[in-house]
Motif scaffolding. Structure first.
Motif, mmCIF file in Angstrom:
data_model
loop_
_atom_site.group_PDB
_atom_site.id
_atom_site.type_symbol
_atom_site.label_atom_id
_atom_site.label_comp_id
_atom_site.label_asym_id
_atom_site.label_seq_id
_atom_site.Cartn_x
_atom_site.Cartn_y
_atom_site.Cartn_z
ATOM 1 N N LEU A 74 -39.830 37.315 41.325
ATOM 2 C CA LEU A 74 -39.216 37.026 42.260
ATOM 3 C C LEU A 74 -40.562 35.782 43.308
ATOM 4 O O LEU A 74 -40.375 34.940 43.774
ATOM 5 C CB LEU A 74 -38.775 37.951 43.297
ATOM 6 N N LYS A 75 -41.710 36.364 43.072
ATOM 7 C CA LYS A 75 -42.290 35.787 43.815
ATOM 8 C C LYS A 75 -42.897 34.253 43.677
ATOM 9 O O LYS A 75 -42.630 33.620 44.222
ATOM 10 C CB LYS A 75 -43.752 36.396 44.034
ATOM 11 N N ASN A 76 -43.094 34.601 42.275
ATOM 12 C CA ASN A 76 -43.169 33.385 41.417
ATOM 13 C C ASN A 76 -42.247 32.577 41.509
ATOM 14 O O ASN A 76 -42.011 30.759 41.651
ATOM 15 C CB ASN A 76 -43.458 33.213 39.524
ATOM 16 N N GLN A 77 -41.348 32.751 41.547
ATOM 17 C CA GLN A 77 -39.279 31.931 41.870
ATOM 18 C C GLN A 77 -39.294 31.346 43.318
ATOM 19 O O GLN A 77 -38.916 30.387 44.057
ATOM 20 C CB GLN A 77 -38.891 32.442 41.500
ATOM 21 N N GLY A 78 -40.568 31.934 44.120
ATOM 22 C CA GLY A 78 -40.204 31.223 45.855
ATOM 23 C C GLY A 78 -38.969 32.239 46.777
ATOM 24 O O GLY A 78 -39.166 32.098 47.326
ATOM 25 N N VAL A 79 -38.776 33.428 46.465
ATOM 26 C CA VAL A 79 -37.669 34.338 46.882
ATOM 27 C C VAL A 79 -38.805 34.900 47.378
ATOM 28 O O VAL A 79 -38.356 35.558 48.914
ATOM 29 C CB VAL A 79 -36.833 35.386 45.617
ATOM 30 N N LEU A 80 -39.652 35.390 47.420
ATOM 31 C CA LEU A 80 -40.430 36.568 48.223
ATOM 32 C C LEU A 80 -41.527 35.824 49.524
ATOM 33 O O LEU A 80 -42.646 34.821 48.048
ATOM 34 C CB LEU A 80 -40.482 37.621 47.678
ATOM 35 N N THR A 81 -41.754 35.299 49.915
ATOM 36 C CA THR A 81 -43.081 35.450 50.921
ATOM 37 C C THR A 81 -44.405 36.221 50.011
ATOM 38 O O THR A 81 -43.849 37.424 49.401
ATOM 39 C CB THR A 81 -43.413 35.049 52.006
ATOM 40 N N GLU A 82 -45.734 36.242 49.981
ATOM 41 C CA GLU A 82 -46.972 36.195 49.781
ATOM 42 C C GLU A 82 -46.493 38.219 50.528
ATOM 43 O O GLU A 82 -46.691 38.942 50.227
ATOM 44 C CB GLU A 82 -47.899 36.234 50.643
ATOM 45 N N ALA A 83 -46.556 37.761 51.668
ATOM 46 C CA ALA A 83 -46.921 39.110 52.625
ATOM 47 C C ALA A 83 -45.288 40.515 52.695
ATOM 48 O O ALA A 83 -45.473 41.272 52.246
ATOM 49 C CB ALA A 83 -46.075 39.009 53.982
ATOM 50 N N GLU A 84 -43.546 39.531 51.727
ATOM 51 C CA GLU A 84 -43.363 40.436 51.536
ATOM 52 C C GLU A 84 -43.331 41.000 50.004
ATOM 53 O O GLU A 84 -43.015 41.724 50.101
ATOM 54 C CB GLU A 84 -41.688 39.404 50.881
ATOM 55 N N PHE A 85 -43.771 40.250 49.547
ATOM 56 C CA PHE A 85 -44.557 40.744 47.953
ATOM 57 C C PHE A 85 -45.241 41.859 47.675
ATOM 58 O O PHE A 85 -45.653 43.120 47.720
ATOM 59 C CB PHE A 85 -45.051 39.072 47.401
ATOM 60 N N GLU A 86 -46.465 41.793 48.854
ATOM 61 C CA GLU A 86 -47.632 42.403 48.504
ATOM 62 C C GLU A 86 -46.743 44.045 49.338
ATOM 63 O O GLU A 86 -47.405 45.239 49.778
ATOM 64 C CB GLU A 86 -48.157 42.221 50.206
ATOM 65 N N ASP A 87 -45.663 43.655 50.795
ATOM 66 C CA ASP A 87 -45.527 44.694 51.048
ATOM 67 C C ASP A 87 -44.466 45.438 50.139
ATOM 68 O O ASP A 87 -44.425 47.407 49.869
ATOM 69 C CB ASP A 87 -44.143 44.216 51.924
ATOM 70 N N GLN A 88 -43.496 45.400 48.998
ATOM 71 C CA GLN A 88 -43.224 45.717 48.461
ATOM 72 C C GLN A 88 -43.209 46.581 47.403
ATOM 73 O O GLN A 88 -43.510 47.480 46.595
ATOM 74 C CB GLN A 88 -42.081 44.843 47.844
ATOM 75 N N LYS A 89 -44.971 45.739 46.600
ATOM 76 C CA LYS A 89 -45.948 46.001 46.005
ATOM 77 C C LYS A 89 -46.518 47.332 46.192
ATOM 78 O O LYS A 89 -46.582 48.320 45.370
ATOM 79 C CB LYS A 89 -46.056 45.448 45.650
ATOM 80 N N ARG A 90 -47.207 47.249 47.470
ATOM 81 C CA ARG A 90 -47.230 48.111 48.432
ATOM 82 C C ARG A 90 -46.396 49.887 48.818
ATOM 83 O O ARG A 90 -46.724 50.835 47.526
ATOM 84 C CB ARG A 90 -47.665 48.909 49.481
ATOM 85 N N ARG A 91 -45.351 49.313 48.515
ATOM 86 C CA ARG A 91 -43.853 50.552 48.272
ATOM 87 C C ARG A 91 -44.261 50.976 47.100
ATOM 88 O O ARG A 91 -43.644 52.528 46.985
ATOM 89 C CB ARG A 91 -42.768 50.072 49.337
ATOM 90 N N ILE A 92 -43.790 50.437 46.074
ATOM 91 C CA ILE A 92 -43.774 50.630 44.579
ATOM 92 C C ILE A 92 -44.340 51.619 44.118
ATOM 93 O O ILE A 92 -44.494 52.487 43.668
ATOM 94 C CB ILE A 92 -43.429 49.668 43.694
ATOM 95 N N LEU A 93 -46.140 50.689 44.240
ATOM 96 C CA LEU A 93 -46.949 52.017 43.882
ATOM 97 C C LEU A 93 -47.650 53.229 45.005
ATOM 98 O O LEU A 93 -47.955 54.419 43.781
ATOM 99 C CB LEU A 93 -48.634 50.794 43.965
#
Length: 95
Positions: A74-93
């Protein structure tokens, strides 16, 4: 079209997070009510276990890896911004 896809993805992420939080609050409130009534509520079968069984660890880790892969796409496709990506990655981990 990319804006629509980003909005749909963001809504899905927010909805999933809201559902998880709502379920956690409901379980906590149920436990409080049970304590007030004088009986023990059944233990929740969620992430509150001290140590998960060894058999459940492998599927849990593979599901996290799959979620992270989808998030990266989703990040590579431009759907998520870098901040959104980092936030969701943190939530998953963290779960």
């Amino acid at each position: 079209m990319p804006g629509l896809l980003r909005g749909v993805a963001r809504t899905a992420v927010v909805s999933g997070t809201a559902t998880a939080v709502s379920n956690r609050v409901s379980r906590r409130q149920q436990g409080r009510w049970a304590a007030q009534q004088g009986y023990e509520a059944p233990a929740p079968q969620s992430a509150y276990q001290a140590e998960p069984p060894a058999a459940a660890t492998a599927p849990d880790m593979s599901s996290k890896i799959e979620e992270l892969k989808q998030l990266g796409e989703l990040k590579n496709q431009g759907v998520l911004t870098e901040a959104e990506f980092e936030d969701q990655k943190r939530r998953i981990l963290e779960t």
